[in-house]
Motif scaffolding. Structure first.
Motif, PDB file in Angstrom:
ATOM      1  N   ARG A 224      16.680   4.967   0.789  1.00 27.18           N
ATOM      2  CA  ARG A 224      15.329   5.555   0.127  1.00 27.18           C
ATOM      3  C   ARG A 224      14.986   4.589  -1.237  1.00 27.18           C
ATOM      4  O   ARG A 224      13.726   4.353  -1.479  1.00 27.18           O
ATOM      5  CB  ARG A 224      15.830   6.845  -0.493  1.00 27.18           C
ATOM      6  N   ALA A 225      16.069   4.099  -1.866  1.00 26.40           N
ATOM      7  CA  ALA A 225      15.724   3.206  -3.110  1.00 26.40           C
ATOM      8  C   ALA A 225      14.856   2.008  -2.534  1.00 26.40           C
ATOM      9  O   ALA A 225      14.040   1.469  -3.073  1.00 26.40           O
ATOM     10  CB  ALA A 225      16.945   2.689  -3.589  1.00 26.40           C
ATOM     11  N   LEU A 226      15.238   1.235  -1.368  1.00 29.67           N
ATOM     12  CA  LEU A 226      14.585   0.297  -0.940  1.00 29.67           C
ATOM     13  C   LEU A 226      13.071   0.704  -0.437  1.00 29.67           C
ATOM     14  O   LEU A 226      12.369  -0.139  -0.621  1.00 29.67           O
ATOM     15  CB  LEU A 226      15.302  -0.464   0.368  1.00 29.67           C
ATOM     16  N   ASN A 227      13.020   1.702   0.336  1.00 30.23           N
ATOM     17  CA  ASN A 227      11.879   1.902   0.729  1.00 30.23           C
ATOM     18  C   ASN A 227      10.811   2.219  -0.265  1.00 30.23           C
ATOM     19  O   ASN A 227       9.509   1.882  -0.440  1.00 30.23           O
ATOM     20  CB  ASN A 227      11.909   3.164   1.861  1.00 30.23           C
ATOM     21  N   THR A 228      11.258   2.863  -1.453  1.00 24.02           N
ATOM     22  CA  THR A 228      10.446   3.158  -2.506  1.00 24.02           C
ATOM     23  C   THR A 228       9.872   1.736  -3.053  1.00 24.02           C
ATOM     24  O   THR A 228       8.661   1.621  -3.761  1.00 24.02           O
ATOM     25  CB  THR A 228      11.058   4.147  -3.678  1.00 24.02           C
ATOM     26  N   ALA A 229      10.764   1.055  -3.225  1.00 19.49           N
ATOM     27  CA  ALA A 229      10.481  -0.236  -3.858  1.00 19.49           C
ATOM     28  C   ALA A 229       9.685  -1.211  -3.147  1.00 19.49           C
ATOM     29  O   ALA A 229       8.332  -1.687  -3.564  1.00 19.49           O
ATOM     30  CB  ALA A 229      11.741  -1.107  -4.252  1.00 19.49           C
ATOM     31  N   LEU A 230       9.582  -1.111  -1.895  1.00 22.90           N
ATOM     32  CA  LEU A 230       8.862  -1.891  -0.723  1.00 22.90           C
ATOM     33  C   LEU A 230       7.208  -1.221  -0.800  1.00 22.90           C
ATOM     34  O   LEU A 230       6.287  -1.777  -0.820  1.00 22.90           O
ATOM     35  CB  LEU A 230       9.652  -1.853   0.581  1.00 22.90           C
ATOM     36  N   GLU A 231       7.168   0.126  -0.904  1.00 21.32           N
ATOM     37  CA  GLU A 231       5.876   0.907  -0.918  1.00 21.32           C
ATOM     38  C   GLU A 231       5.429   0.246  -2.275  1.00 21.32           C
ATOM     39  O   GLU A 231       4.059   0.021  -2.226  1.00 21.32           O
ATOM     40  CB  GLU A 231       6.166   2.513  -0.829  1.00 21.32           C
ATOM     41  N   HIS A 232       6.093   0.245  -3.307  1.00 21.13           N
ATOM     42  CA  HIS A 232       5.456  -0.316  -4.789  1.00 21.13           C
ATOM     43  C   HIS A 232       5.062  -1.991  -4.380  1.00 21.13           C
ATOM     44  O   HIS A 232       3.856  -2.124  -4.909  1.00 21.13           O
ATOM     45  CB  HIS A 232       6.545  -0.232  -5.614  1.00 21.13           C
ATOM     46  N   ALA A 233       5.852  -2.488  -3.777  1.00 14.17           N
ATOM     47  CA  ALA A 233       5.358  -3.918  -3.616  1.00 14.17           C
ATOM     48  C   ALA A 233       4.018  -4.147  -2.603  1.00 14.17           C
ATOM     49  O   ALA A 233       3.102  -4.735  -2.991  1.00 14.17           O
ATOM     50  CB  ALA A 233       6.550  -4.725  -2.681  1.00 14.17           C
ATOM     51  N   VAL A 234       3.688  -3.225  -1.768  1.00 17.09           N
ATOM     52  CA  VAL A 234       2.557  -2.860  -0.849  1.00 17.09           C
ATOM     53  C   VAL A 234       1.673  -2.661  -1.960  1.00 17.09           C
ATOM     54  O   VAL A 234       0.349  -3.185  -1.910  1.00 17.09           O
ATOM     55  CB  VAL A 234       2.651  -2.054   0.250  1.00 17.09           C
ATOM     56  N   VAL A 235       1.604  -1.641  -2.833  1.00 17.98           N
ATOM     57  CA  VAL A 235       0.564  -1.219  -3.681  1.00 17.98           C
ATOM     58  C   VAL A 235       0.291  -2.055  -4.604  1.00 17.98           C
ATOM     59  O   VAL A 235      -1.095  -2.367  -4.767  1.00 17.98           O
ATOM     60  CB  VAL A 235       1.231   0.222  -4.444  1.00 17.98           C
ATOM     61  N   VAL A 236       1.121  -3.154  -5.090  1.00 18.11           N
ATOM     62  CA  VAL A 236       0.503  -3.868  -6.241  1.00 18.11           C
ATOM     63  C   VAL A 236       0.103  -5.217  -5.339  1.00 18.11           C
ATOM     64  O   VAL A 236      -0.026  -6.371  -6.156  1.00 18.11           O
ATOM     65  CB  VAL A 236       1.808  -4.327  -7.023  1.00 18.11           C
TER      66      VAL A 236
END
Length: 487
Positions: A224-236
């Motif tokens: 869950r922690a990794l997925n949230t971080a990667l989703e943020h990386a996609v957004v930015v």
């Protein structure tokens, strides 16, 4: 070999700028005779033969269609040296210019900024869980080589480094070498797209440092922690897509269901509460201060963090009859580096509720009497809390765990000490919930009192409710009797 004329119908031939030409001939796809890339596409630009090979015919045909559209639909000139359409040459130049202007974001720097962005709104436990999950991934996102520190040092160095308050500070001497490695030998963030790197990432979130599988809850929290971080990386815009969405989720058995082996009966519970009072010397009252603490878990179903935060003003304790505990906050243990106050205990609202909401819990006369006796002997701790340590401070998790472990040795037979029976203070809450369910209290009311959803109560405790099979059999027998089908 057959050819196709480069001049599209209806397009007049023009003069291309230097280094480019409209003189393009596109050949048909042919075979190379090689197993690895068996299909070849060739074309000619101003007499210069260009070509590429492909693993499948479909890929070769797709590339041929791209070149044909550039020639005949868009009317592009082709660069003579590379053989590429002008639009592709321009795109490649822009990409190279962007790469030269700004180096790729590296893993540690991305994590540092990401954690800082989520720090203000995160609880201490959330912050710690986020850092722990990303620390596990870091073991796959650093390059290996001579002198690499051990994995535990790398993990601790990362956890220290992403705390916003530590930015610009010198790391502690015991893991300075690991911190230097994490910050200088980390991979670019885009390396997550590489199959061999991402395979190691999935391993790191699934296994502990000793190579044994991580607990199901640990795996879920890290993913869950990794997925949230990667989703943020996609957004930015740091990643084109989230590679975790393409990875098959590991099947993890549910650890939510309560193990019946941890549940004590009424006699065992009383023996344990009595044994708590014998822990520590009588004058220091180490165990006696906590008898009522464990009692609110056993009789009212509180979580330990809720009991730690309980105040006298939250208690209605009449001389006779039932009382009420009105829960308003929890004090979970997170560690000093994860809280805004710098204390080990965070200050949060009730779990799964709005920050300003409360939860009234009726308590039986036996618990009312225990709490009244506790307050009479020890008074209140700082901030009016019902429970405190010898200095009036917050009761630490290490304290109530150690006292409980010693009490089990006093109360249980030797052959039961190593068993799961009441292995954790939290198991007293499980006993309370199970007792209410077996008494026939509706699931919705049990859920309201203990601060869970009815769905969670049903899922976690369905195997701990006694008598349901017999009751169901009786109802079926009655129905059969009414139908006249019984023997």
């Amino acid at each position: 070999m057959s050819t196709e004329n480069d001049t599209p119908a209806g397009r007049p031939r023009g003069s291309a700028r230097p280094g480019y030409s409209f003189d393009v001939k596109l050949w048909k796809i042919s075979k190379t005779g090689r197993k690895s890339r068996p299909w070849r596409l060739r074309w000619v630009v101003a007499g210069e033969v260009q070509g590429d090979t492909f693993t499948t015919y479909a890929l070769a045909e797709s590339r041929r269609n791209e070149l044909w559209h550039a020639m005949n639909r868009r009317g592009e000139a082709f660069e003579i040296e590379s053989g590429l359409p002008e639009s592709e040459v321009r795109a490649a130049a822009e990409a190279a210019e962007a790469a030269d202007a700004e180096p790729p974001v590296r893993w540690f720097e991305f994590c540092r900024k990401y954690v800082a962005g989520r720090w203000r709104t995160g609880a201490g436990k959330t912050r710690e869980g986020m850092a722990d999950g990303l620390a596990a991934v870091t073991l796959a996102m650093v390059k290996r080589g001579d002198g690499v520190p051990d994995d535990e040092a790398l993990r601790l160095a990362f956890r220290w480094g992403v705390v916003p308050a530590n930015a610009g500070e010198e790391p502690p001497a015991e893991f300075k070498a690991a911190y230097d490695w994490v910050t200088t030998a980390d991979r670019p963030l885009v390396d997550l797209a590489a199959p061999e790197v991402f395979e190691d990432v999935l391993y790191r979130i699934s296994y502990k440092l000793d190579g044994t599988p991580a607990a199901g809850d640990t795996y879920k929290r890290r993913r869950r922690a990794l997925n949230t971080a990667l989703e943020h990386a996609v957004v930015v815009g740091e990643l084109p897509g989230n590679p975790l969405q393409r990875a098959r989720r590991k099947h993890v058995g549910s650890t939510d269901v309560v193990d019946r082996r941890v549940l004590v009966n009424a006699v065992q519970a009383r023996q344990l509460l009595t044994a708590v009072s014998y822990v520590g010397s009588w004058d220091r009252c180490r165990g006696r201060r906590l008898v009522a603490f464990y009692a609110v878990l056993y009789y009212a179903g509180l979580r330990p963090a809720e009991a730690v935060g309980l105040r006298l003003s939250d208690c209605h304790l009449p001389e006779k009859g039932w009382g009420t505990l009105t829960l308003r906050e929890t004090r979970p243990v997170s560690g000093k580096q994860w809280t805004d106050s710098g204390e080990r205990h965070d200050r949060r609202g009730l779990k799964a509720r709005e920050a300003t909401s409360d939860r009234p819990v009726p308590i039986p006369p036996v618990l009312v009497a225990i709490l009244r006796a506790h307050l009479k002997e020890f008074g209140t701790a700082k901030e009016g809390r019902v429970f405190g340590n010898e200095r009036g401070g917050l009761v630490g998790s290490s304290t109530y765990w150690r006292v409980w472990e010693e009490a089990r040795e006093y109360a249980l037979p030797p052959e039961r000490i190593d068993s799961p029976l009441a292995g954790r203070p939290y198991d007293l809450r499980h006993v309370c919930i199970t007792r209410w369910l077996n008494a026939g209290v509706p699931i919705a009311e049990v859920a309201r009192r203990v601060g869970n959803s009815p769905e969670v109560i049903h899922r976690r405790y369905h195997g701990c409710i006694d008598g349901h099979e017999e009751a169901a059999n009786a109802k079926i027998a009655k129905a059969l009797e009414e139908e006249g089908d019984t023997a």
